[in-house]
Scaffold this motif. Sequence first.
Motif, mmCIF file in Angstrom:
data_model
loop_
_atom_site.group_PDB
_atom_site.id
_atom_site.type_symbol
_atom_site.label_atom_id
_atom_site.label_comp_id
_atom_site.label_asym_id
_atom_site.label_seq_id
_atom_site.Cartn_x
_atom_site.Cartn_y
_atom_site.Cartn_z
ATOM 1 N N UNK A 15 -36.867 11.710 5.894
ATOM 2 C CA UNK A 15 -35.950 12.270 5.154
ATOM 3 C C UNK A 15 -36.470 13.591 4.715
ATOM 4 N N UNK A 16 -37.815 13.592 4.425
ATOM 5 C CA UNK A 16 -38.587 15.087 4.106
ATOM 6 C C UNK A 16 -38.208 16.087 5.303
ATOM 7 N N UNK A 17 -38.529 15.690 6.778
ATOM 8 C CA UNK A 17 -38.405 16.644 7.627
ATOM 9 C C UNK A 17 -36.720 17.098 7.932
ATOM 10 N N UNK A 18 -35.748 16.034 7.350
ATOM 11 C CA UNK A 18 -34.517 16.551 7.608
ATOM 12 C C UNK A 18 -34.028 17.472 6.388
ATOM 13 N N UNK A 19 -34.796 17.237 5.066
ATOM 14 C CA UNK A 19 -34.433 18.248 4.275
ATOM 15 C C UNK A 19 -35.100 19.521 4.492
ATOM 16 N N UNK A 20 -36.217 19.745 5.106
ATOM 17 C CA UNK A 20 -36.898 20.929 5.567
ATOM 18 C C UNK A 20 -36.000 21.501 6.854
ATOM 19 N N UNK A 21 -35.342 20.854 7.585
ATOM 20 C CA UNK A 21 -34.523 21.116 8.930
ATOM 21 C C UNK A 21 -33.271 21.868 8.195
ATOM 22 N N UNK A 22 -32.689 21.188 7.431
ATOM 23 C CA UNK A 22 -31.480 21.702 6.523
ATOM 24 C C UNK A 22 -31.664 23.081 6.005
ATOM 25 N N UNK A 23 -32.812 23.251 5.129
ATOM 26 C CA UNK A 23 -33.103 24.303 4.635
ATOM 27 C C UNK A 23 -33.624 25.487 5.575
ATOM 28 N N UNK A 24 -34.384 25.184 6.541
ATOM 29 C CA UNK A 24 -34.574 26.203 7.447
ATOM 30 C C UNK A 24 -33.507 26.588 8.201
ATOM 31 N N UNK A 25 -32.652 25.665 8.690
ATOM 32 C CA UNK A 25 -31.303 25.996 9.428
ATOM 33 C C UNK A 25 -30.261 26.901 8.623
ATOM 34 N N UNK A 26 -30.333 26.644 7.294
ATOM 35 C CA UNK A 26 -29.409 27.395 6.472
ATOM 36 C C UNK A 26 -29.684 28.868 6.473
ATOM 37 N N UNK A 27 -31.315 28.912 6.468
ATOM 38 C CA UNK A 27 -31.713 30.598 6.447
ATOM 39 C C UNK A 27 -31.423 31.223 7.503
#
Length: 395
Positions: free
Chosen positions: A127-139
């Motif tokens: 779940x942590x990595x999913x959140x990080x991936x979404x944030x990174x992908x958005x930027x």
Amino acid sequence: MDSLSPAARSLAARCEPRVNELARRMIRTVFEQLNGYAELPAEVKDVEITATARRGLRQFLRGAASGEAEAQRVPAGDLRHFQERALQRADEGMPLHLLLGTYTSGAHVLWQALTDEARPGEEAALTELCGALITSQGRVIRAVTESYLDEQAAIAAERREQRRSLARALLEGAGTGTADVAAGPFLVVHLRFEARQSGGVAIRRLVRRVQTALDRVFGTEVPALLDGGGGHVLVPGRTELPDAVTGALREAAGPGLRLAATVASDVGGIPEAARVGTEIVRVATACGHAPGAHRLDDVLLEYHLSRPSAGSDRIAALLAPLADRPELTATLRTHLEQRRDRRATARVLGLHPNSVDYRLARITGLTGLDLGAPRDAALALAALLLGSGQANWPG
């Protein structure tokens, strides 16, 4: 943002050795399902997109494995790399939806890999990595989209300026040696917008609307030289206006649009054709014709009467006594347009017929022209036309 947990770091580190495998999977299977991807050049797919996918995967996994918030931040160097690739794709004409599709599909492949690699008890780490991936992908997607759209806007502006420069050269008679210009014929269209736009933004919007309408109707990018008051359009290989032109342009420019189309048999004839079209619109306007498309045949006599000659100044001066009486000039113009029918003139002007009679009498008293006499009516018409066009006479 807080650093990732040791479990999330461990999960990302275990996935990092699979970067090359994941990049190949993206290119050979996932991306092929995107509409339009198969048509891309092999070099773009196998080299540039593959390298970008590999870099994106490695950047995220290494940042996550480091335990810092690097995965969410996206290093400036990587962000610039993605932006530069977006500029290339825009320059090559890749659709934006396809470009962004590679990023979103790539993120999905990475998420699947992390899910497959996760062990029992690592659900929170996933779940942590999913959140990080979404944030990174958005930027990344924001930066890529902005760069792509900026480049497309620059390309479109350059293309518009090239067309304007070509139209200007042809209209000035300096384009006879211009490369990639058809030998002829050319349809030369003069446009006049009734309400001149003021302000740069309003003018640019008007010109864009008209240019878009022209390109759509003619099915190609049409060279044009337009401003807030109108201008000229050049259509290679055409000798007639499509039926849809007037309606499309009126929708883009407003109901007061006027236009006239002439034909130049070759490049060298464009300046004269443009001059004739301009004069047709001027004469039609001076005669009180309703806005719309004007033909030379519609104003044939008036066009002839409006040509300057040795007596032009004296004819134009016949209406000098009306210079300070615009209502009388408008009445005269309308009366001649309505074939000297006083009731029709009254209807057009919204006046009582007796008021029209009074104004016509005042015109006769001031100018000495008896509008009931054919010769004096012709002189009045010629004076109107010559007076409206003196500023445009040669010399």
